[in-house]
Motif scaffolding. Sequence first.
Motif, PDB file in Angstrom:
ATOM      1  N   ILE A   1       0.863  -1.183   0.000  1.00 32.34           N
ATOM      2  CA  ILE A   1       0.000   0.000   0.000  1.00 32.34           C
ATOM      3  C   ILE A   1       0.898   1.231   0.000  1.00 32.34           C
ATOM      4  O   ILE A   1       1.685   1.426   0.929  1.00 32.34           O
ATOM      5  CB  ILE A   1      -0.922   0.021   1.238  1.00 32.34           C
ATOM      6  N   VAL A   2       0.789   2.043  -1.036  1.00 34.24           N
ATOM      7  CA  VAL A   2       1.551   3.292  -1.109  1.00 34.24           C
ATOM      8  C   VAL A   2       0.649   4.435  -0.659  1.00 34.24           C
ATOM      9  O   VAL A   2      -0.452   4.618  -1.198  1.00 34.24           O
ATOM     10  CB  VAL A   2       2.069   3.540  -2.540  1.00 34.24           C
ATOM     11  N   ASN A  15       9.443  11.561  -2.851  1.00 32.79           N
ATOM     12  CA  ASN A  15       8.320  10.940  -3.542  1.00 32.79           C
ATOM     13  C   ASN A  15       8.688  10.748  -5.008  1.00 32.79           C
ATOM     14  O   ASN A  15       8.715  11.704  -5.790  1.00 32.79           O
ATOM     15  CB  ASN A  15       7.074  11.819  -3.411  1.00 32.79           C
ATOM     16  N   ASN A  16       8.977   9.517  -5.374  1.00 34.76           N
ATOM     17  CA  ASN A  16       9.334   9.195  -6.755  1.00 34.76           C
ATOM     18  C   ASN A  16       8.160   8.622  -7.537  1.00 34.76           C
ATOM     19  O   ASN A  16       8.348   8.134  -8.652  1.00 34.76           O
ATOM     20  CB  ASN A  16      10.511   8.216  -6.784  1.00 34.76           C
ATOM     21  N   GLY A  17       6.963   8.671  -6.950  1.00 29.92           N
ATOM     22  CA  GLY A  17       5.781   8.238  -7.670  1.00 29.92           C
ATOM     23  C   GLY A  17       5.201   6.940  -7.152  1.00 29.92           C
ATOM     24  O   GLY A  17       5.827   6.196  -6.380  1.00 29.92           O
ATOM     25  N   PHE A  18       3.985   6.669  -7.609  1.00 26.53           N
ATOM     26  CA  PHE A  18       3.238   5.490  -7.165  1.00 26.53           C
ATOM     27  C   PHE A  18       3.939   4.190  -7.554  1.00 26.53           C
ATOM     28  O   PHE A  18       4.103   3.279  -6.741  1.00 26.53           O
ATOM     29  CB  PHE A  18       1.837   5.547  -7.779  1.00 26.53           C
ATOM     30  N   GLY A  19       4.354   4.088  -8.815  1.00 24.12           N
ATOM     31  CA  GLY A  19       5.000   2.860  -9.269  1.00 24.12           C
ATOM     32  C   GLY A  19       6.302   2.602  -8.549  1.00 24.12           C
ATOM     33  O   GLY A  19       6.572   1.481  -8.109  1.00 24.12           O
ATOM     34  N   GLY A  52       9.204   5.102 -14.631  1.00 22.69           N
ATOM     35  CA  GLY A  52       9.186   6.314 -15.431  1.00 22.69           C
ATOM     36  C   GLY A  52       7.837   7.007 -15.426  1.00 22.69           C
ATOM     37  O   GLY A  52       7.749   8.197 -15.773  1.00 22.69           O
ATOM     38  N   PHE A  53       6.795   6.291 -15.041  1.00 22.33           N
ATOM     39  CA  PHE A  53       5.478   6.910 -14.845  1.00 22.33           C
ATOM     40  C   PHE A  53       5.420   7.411 -13.406  1.00 22.33           C
ATOM     41  O   PHE A  53       5.410   6.615 -12.469  1.00 22.33           O
ATOM     42  CB  PHE A  53       4.352   5.895 -15.065  1.00 22.33           C
ATOM     43  N   PHE A  54       5.352   8.726 -13.225  1.00 24.04           N
ATOM     44  CA  PHE A  54       5.268   9.247 -11.863  1.00 24.04           C
ATOM     45  C   PHE A  54       3.890   9.009 -11.276  1.00 24.04           C
ATOM     46  O   PHE A  54       3.736   8.570 -10.136  1.00 24.04           O
ATOM     47  CB  PHE A  54       5.591  10.746 -11.857  1.00 24.04           C
ATOM     48  N   MET A  55       2.862   9.314 -12.048  1.00 25.71           N
ATOM     49  CA  MET A  55       1.478   9.089 -11.627  1.00 25.71           C
ATOM     50  C   MET A  55       0.625   8.995 -12.888  1.00 25.71           C
ATOM     51  O   MET A  55       0.873   9.724 -13.854  1.00 25.71           O
ATOM     52  CB  MET A  55       0.976  10.244 -10.749  1.00 25.71           C
TER      53      MET A  55
END
Length: 287
Positions: free
Chosen positions: A9-10, A93-97, A225-228
């Motif tokens: 869970i992020v 915060n480097n993103g959800f992925g 590479g997808f931040f959000m």
Amino acid sequence: MLRSLVVCIVVYHSDVHWLSKTLTSLRAAIDHARENNLIDSVDVRIVDNGAGECAAAGSSSEAVQLKSVIDSALWAVPGPRAINTAYVAMPTNNGFGAGNNTGLAGTRADFVLLLNPDVELAVDAISSALTHLDHDAACGAVTPIATSPDGTSQFLVKRDPAVFALALRGFAPGWLKTRFARYLSRYDYSDLAYDAPIQGCAVVSGCWLLVRGSVWREVGGFDAGFFMYFEDFDLSQRVAKISRIDRLPGCRIVHAGGNASRKGARHIGMFVCSAARYFRKHGWRWA
């Protein structure tokens, strides 16, 4: 044979009320799966993408509140019903992925559950998914039936995305959506009953996705590479190339998130940038 599940869970300045509902329902769903001898060992990893911002601001209250919610909702149950938990504070915060990849780094679990902090699970959601995977070796991942908190249907499964469909759904006025209602309903499977089973989904939401651990490791997790936005579409496209993704009527959740277009210009910008990355990677499809 002992079988293991890891849940990631992020969170990012997440609503603690919803997080508490997520964790409480997760605990009940894990207990249900264990009672049905579907899993044994369970790890829950909560990755806090907002921890670095709180530290920079000199505030630790949010982290303390998160840990309190985790402890009270889940967990201090000893013996065979114990759940291993980890709180991972991210400095940036480097993103959800990327957060999920960090939380799941090195896992050898038999099953991986990607879970948003704004999802409430039906008590048999995990059991239904695991039973389906046990009975169908060709299926590598399960996506649920979802409703919003007000009871309206959500359609988490999509046919192959097209630029026109995304623009209509995200930004078109109501009258234009009405004109293209049949086109849009085909795109998000709302031309079918909202709880109809679907085999071989092309793209699905990452708010709740249960994946075989072997499949997760083979695809290499999320593309960081997808931040959000669109990281889940990209992941499911890669999963679908090696194993089937199915939507199950017996696997149900309530999901409170979504609607990037209503979150302001910054989110719209991230949505557009991620969409461009997605189409560059998987091929442009205009309509």
